[in-house]
Enzyme design. Structure first.
Site, mmCIF file in Angstrom:
data_model
loop_
_atom_site.group_PDB
_atom_site.id
_atom_site.type_symbol
_atom_site.label_atom_id
_atom_site.label_comp_id
_atom_site.label_asym_id
_atom_site.label_seq_id
_atom_site.Cartn_x
_atom_site.Cartn_y
_atom_site.Cartn_z
ATOM 1 N N GLY A 178 2.309 -6.963 -11.339
ATOM 2 C CA GLY A 178 3.029 -6.038 -10.480
ATOM 3 C C GLY A 178 4.250 -6.663 -9.840
ATOM 4 O O GLY A 178 4.614 -7.806 -10.115
ATOM 5 N N PHE A 238 3.790 -4.700 0.235
ATOM 6 C CA PHE A 238 3.601 -5.109 1.626
ATOM 7 C C PHE A 238 2.135 -5.032 1.987
ATOM 8 O O PHE A 238 1.427 -4.107 1.588
ATOM 9 C CB PHE A 238 4.410 -4.193 2.558
ATOM 10 C CG PHE A 238 4.052 -4.346 4.014
ATOM 11 C CD1 PHE A 238 4.480 -5.449 4.740
ATOM 12 C CD2 PHE A 238 3.254 -3.395 4.657
ATOM 13 C CE1 PHE A 238 4.125 -5.600 6.081
ATOM 14 C CE2 PHE A 238 2.906 -3.537 5.988
ATOM 15 C CZ PHE A 238 3.339 -4.646 6.706
ATOM 16 N N HIS A 239 1.672 -6.010 2.771
ATOM 17 C CA HIS A 239 0.344 -5.957 3.370
ATOM 18 C C HIS A 239 0.507 -6.098 4.872
ATOM 19 O O HIS A 239 1.339 -6.890 5.350
ATOM 20 C CB HIS A 239 -0.544 -7.100 2.867
ATOM 21 C CG HIS A 239 -0.792 -7.075 1.395
ATOM 22 N ND1 HIS A 239 -1.221 -5.953 0.733
ATOM 23 C CD2 HIS A 239 -0.657 -8.043 0.453
ATOM 24 C CE1 HIS A 239 -1.357 -6.231 -0.557
ATOM 25 N NE2 HIS A 239 -1.011 -7.491 -0.752
ATOM 26 N N ALA A 258 -1.450 0.641 -3.672
ATOM 27 C CA ALA A 258 -0.853 -0.227 -4.698
ATOM 28 C C ALA A 258 -1.931 -1.128 -5.286
ATOM 29 O O ALA A 258 -2.922 -1.449 -4.617
ATOM 30 C CB ALA A 258 0.256 -1.072 -4.078
ATOM 31 N N GLY A 277 -6.262 -7.277 -6.273
ATOM 32 C CA GLY A 277 -6.893 -5.959 -6.316
ATOM 33 C C GLY A 277 -6.022 -4.844 -5.785
ATOM 34 O O GLY A 277 -4.938 -4.590 -6.314
ATOM 35 N N CYS A 311 6.835 -1.871 -5.226
ATOM 36 C CA CYS A 311 6.382 -1.971 -6.613
ATOM 37 C C CYS A 311 7.546 -1.886 -7.599
ATOM 38 O O CYS A 311 7.337 -1.659 -8.796
ATOM 39 C CB CYS A 311 5.326 -0.904 -6.924
ATOM 40 S SG CYS A 311 3.903 -0.961 -5.817
#
Length: 252
Positions: A110, A114-115, A181, A194, A212
């Protein structure tokens, strides 16, 4: 007393953890499983009888891989997949530092994502030799977990052809919006990385990237779609139950 024949997945909620620490933990668990598989193959070569993935004793100790499902929230961080384009990051290193946003080149598939807080990140570490050796099917299964969870909130999660993840209104130009995502890595059929499911996520962080690597499509969250904040623990429980259902496993 009935005993379940389902495979067991060890569940761990890591709480709020720096991306690098969670990545290191995944690498450790993957490495342990790969080493077990190597030892099993070596023993199989010696005795020539058991099929790949079966339990086998090594000097009196049963060797077998373990499945894991890790849940985590990360402090604000952008991660770029191994096939990603740094041009999809629209904010400078200085601006990221000023806003307290970390950045990592990741070894998952990918592009940029953002996390952050109130986002449910799930890291399944599964031995796909015990399920199916098909990464496309595995990704569709992860998507199905999220789609089923969204349905419990009255939302229709959808797939977008050629774009891994879960969307709403995927086929309506101008209205497509991504809510989850996904990006994975797989070594010797052991998975890591994941999904990232936006629950009450601050979506403003996505303004500084092309999520993405997909131009002109929105990002959304459960909170935005439902018009209210969600209980993150409630969502976690639903995702866990749907993970058990889709993969036909038992979380312990």
């Amino acid at each position: 007393m009935e005993t379940s024949n389902k495979q067991t997945v060890l569940f761990r909620d890591l709480g709020n953890m720096e991306y690098r620490h969670a990545w290191d933990l995944q690498e450790q668990l993957l490495k342990e499983n790969v080493e077990v598989k190597s030892a099993i193959r070596n023993r199989q070569s010696a005795i020539g009888t058991l099929a790949n993935g079966d339990e086998i004793e090594n000097e009196g100790v049963v060797l077998d891989t373990n499945h894991y499902l890790l849940f985590v929230e990360h402090p604000p961080v952008y991660t770029l997949g191994k096939s990603g384009d740094i041009g999809n990051v629209l904010i400078s290193e200085e601006e990221r530092a000023a806003r307290g946003i970390s950045f990592y080149y990741s070894n998952r598939g990918g592009d940029i994502t953002f996390h952050g807080k109130e986002q449910l990140v799930g890291y399944p570490i599964l031995d796909l030799d015990k399920f199916y050796t098909d990464l496309g099917r595995y990704l569709r299964s992860l998507e199905e977990v999220i789609i089923l969870t969204m349905a419990e909130y009255g939302l229709k999660g959808e797939r977008s052809p050629g774009e891994t993840g879960v969307w709403l209104d995927a086929a309506i130009p101008g209205k497509e919006r991504k809510i989850c995502a996904m990006g994975i890595r797989c070594s010797r059929w052991i998975t890591m990385h994941g999904f990232a499911f936006n629950i009450n996520t601050d979506l403003s962080y996505f303004n500084y990237i092309i999520p993405c690597g997909i131009q002109n499509k929105q990002v959304t969250s459960l909170e935005k779609e439902l018009g209210r904040k969600l209980d993150l623990n409630e969502v976690k429980e639903k995702v866990k139950r749907n993970f058990e259902k889709v993969f036909d496993v038992e979380l312990v």
